[in-house]
Design a protein around this motif. Structure first.
Motif, PDB file in Angstrom:
ATOM      1  N   ASN A  41      10.890 -65.811 -71.699  1.00 37.91           N
ATOM      2  CA  ASN A  41       9.724 -66.590 -72.209  1.00 37.91           C
ATOM      3  C   ASN A  41       9.096 -66.576 -70.711  1.00 37.91           C
ATOM      4  N   ARG A  42       8.053 -65.747 -70.653  1.00 46.16           N
ATOM      5  CA  ARG A  42       7.346 -65.538 -69.150  1.00 46.16           C
ATOM      6  C   ARG A  42       6.585 -66.976 -68.925  1.00 46.16           C
ATOM      7  N   LYS A  43       6.267 -67.755 -69.591  1.00 43.87           N
ATOM      8  CA  LYS A  43       5.715 -69.077 -69.236  1.00 43.87           C
ATOM      9  C   LYS A  43       6.753 -69.822 -68.655  1.00 43.87           C
ATOM     10  N   ALA A  44       7.908 -70.103 -69.462  1.00 45.76           N
ATOM     11  CA  ALA A  44       8.965 -70.775 -68.920  1.00 45.76           C
ATOM     12  C   ALA A  44       9.461 -70.246 -67.556  1.00 45.76           C
ATOM     13  N   GLN A  45       9.645 -69.137 -67.448  1.00 47.19           N
ATOM     14  CA  GLN A  45      10.223 -68.431 -66.001  1.00 47.19           C
ATOM     15  C   GLN A  45       9.276 -68.822 -64.948  1.00 47.19           C
ATOM     16  N   ALA A  46       8.052 -68.518 -65.382  1.00 47.92           N
ATOM     17  CA  ALA A  46       6.781 -68.702 -64.098  1.00 47.92           C
ATOM     18  C   ALA A  46       6.813 -69.933 -63.805  1.00 47.92           C
ATOM     19  N   ASN A  47       6.956 -70.989 -64.994  1.00 48.31           N
ATOM     20  CA  ASN A  47       6.592 -72.438 -64.573  1.00 48.31           C
ATOM     21  C   ASN A  47       8.048 -72.794 -63.685  1.00 48.31           C
ATOM     22  N   GLN A  48       9.240 -72.424 -63.821  1.00 52.48           N
ATOM     23  CA  GLN A  48      10.267 -72.690 -63.387  1.00 52.48           C
ATOM     24  C   GLN A  48      10.288 -72.340 -61.756  1.00 52.48           C
ATOM     25  N   HIS A  49       9.408 -71.010 -61.582  1.00 52.19           N
ATOM     26  CA  HIS A  49       9.411 -70.656 -60.111  1.00 52.19           C
ATOM     27  C   HIS A  49       8.204 -71.370 -59.709  1.00 52.19           C
ATOM     28  N   ILE A  50       7.444 -71.835 -60.133  1.00 46.83           N
ATOM     29  CA  ILE A  50       6.039 -72.378 -59.501  1.00 46.83           C
ATOM     30  C   ILE A  50       6.578 -73.824 -59.128  1.00 46.83           C
ATOM     31  N   THR A  51       7.223 -74.478 -59.881  1.00 41.55           N
ATOM     32  CA  THR A  51       7.633 -75.862 -59.517  1.00 41.55           C
ATOM     33  C   THR A  51       8.952 -75.823 -58.489  1.00 41.55           C
ATOM     34  N   ALA A  52       9.664 -74.687 -58.419  1.00 42.26           N
ATOM     35  CA  ALA A  52      10.715 -74.573 -57.178  1.00 42.26           C
ATOM     36  C   ALA A  52       9.783 -74.228 -55.999  1.00 42.26           C
ATOM     37  N   TRP A  75       6.279 -62.569 -63.230  1.00 38.98           N
ATOM     38  CA  TRP A  75       6.540 -62.962 -64.787  1.00 38.98           C
ATOM     39  C   TRP A  75       5.222 -63.129 -65.507  1.00 38.98           C
ATOM     40  N   LEU A  76       4.055 -63.449 -64.933  1.00 38.12           N
ATOM     41  CA  LEU A  76       2.717 -63.567 -65.521  1.00 38.12           C
ATOM     42  C   LEU A  76       2.239 -62.320 -65.775  1.00 38.12           C
TER      43      LEU A  76
END
Length: 91
Positions: A41-52, A75-76
């Protein structure tokens, strides 16, 4: 109901930017039991990295923040693909 919302907003207003970033990162982290479902899930993966990245940035660790932002972009833009499951080992 509006009383609890304003209390929550007051509670959040008392937190530092780092604390808010940490809360957001915890919320966006992919839990181990969700790994298989969300690994691609590219959105979930990107979201995880952005918040980290926000947590690292607020902690003064700019190189680590940059690495997570680059992963999020990967990811995006689809230049990063999910890794195989770490618990299945190699066959």
């Amino acid at each position: 109901m509006s009383q609890s919302i304003s209390t929550t907003q007051d509670d959040l207003a008392q937190k530092s930017t780092l604390e808010l970033a940490q809360l957001l990162a915890e919320k966006c982290a992919i839990a181990p039991n969700d790994w298989h479902r969300l690994k691609a899930n590219r959105k979930a993966q990107a979201n995880q990295h952005i918040t980290a990245a926000l947590v690292y940035l607020e902690s003064g660790q700019t190189q680590e923040a940059l690495a997570h932002l680059q992963q999020a972009v990967g990811w995006l833009d689809r230049s990063v693909s999910p890794l195989p499951c770490p618990t299945h080992g190699t066959h």
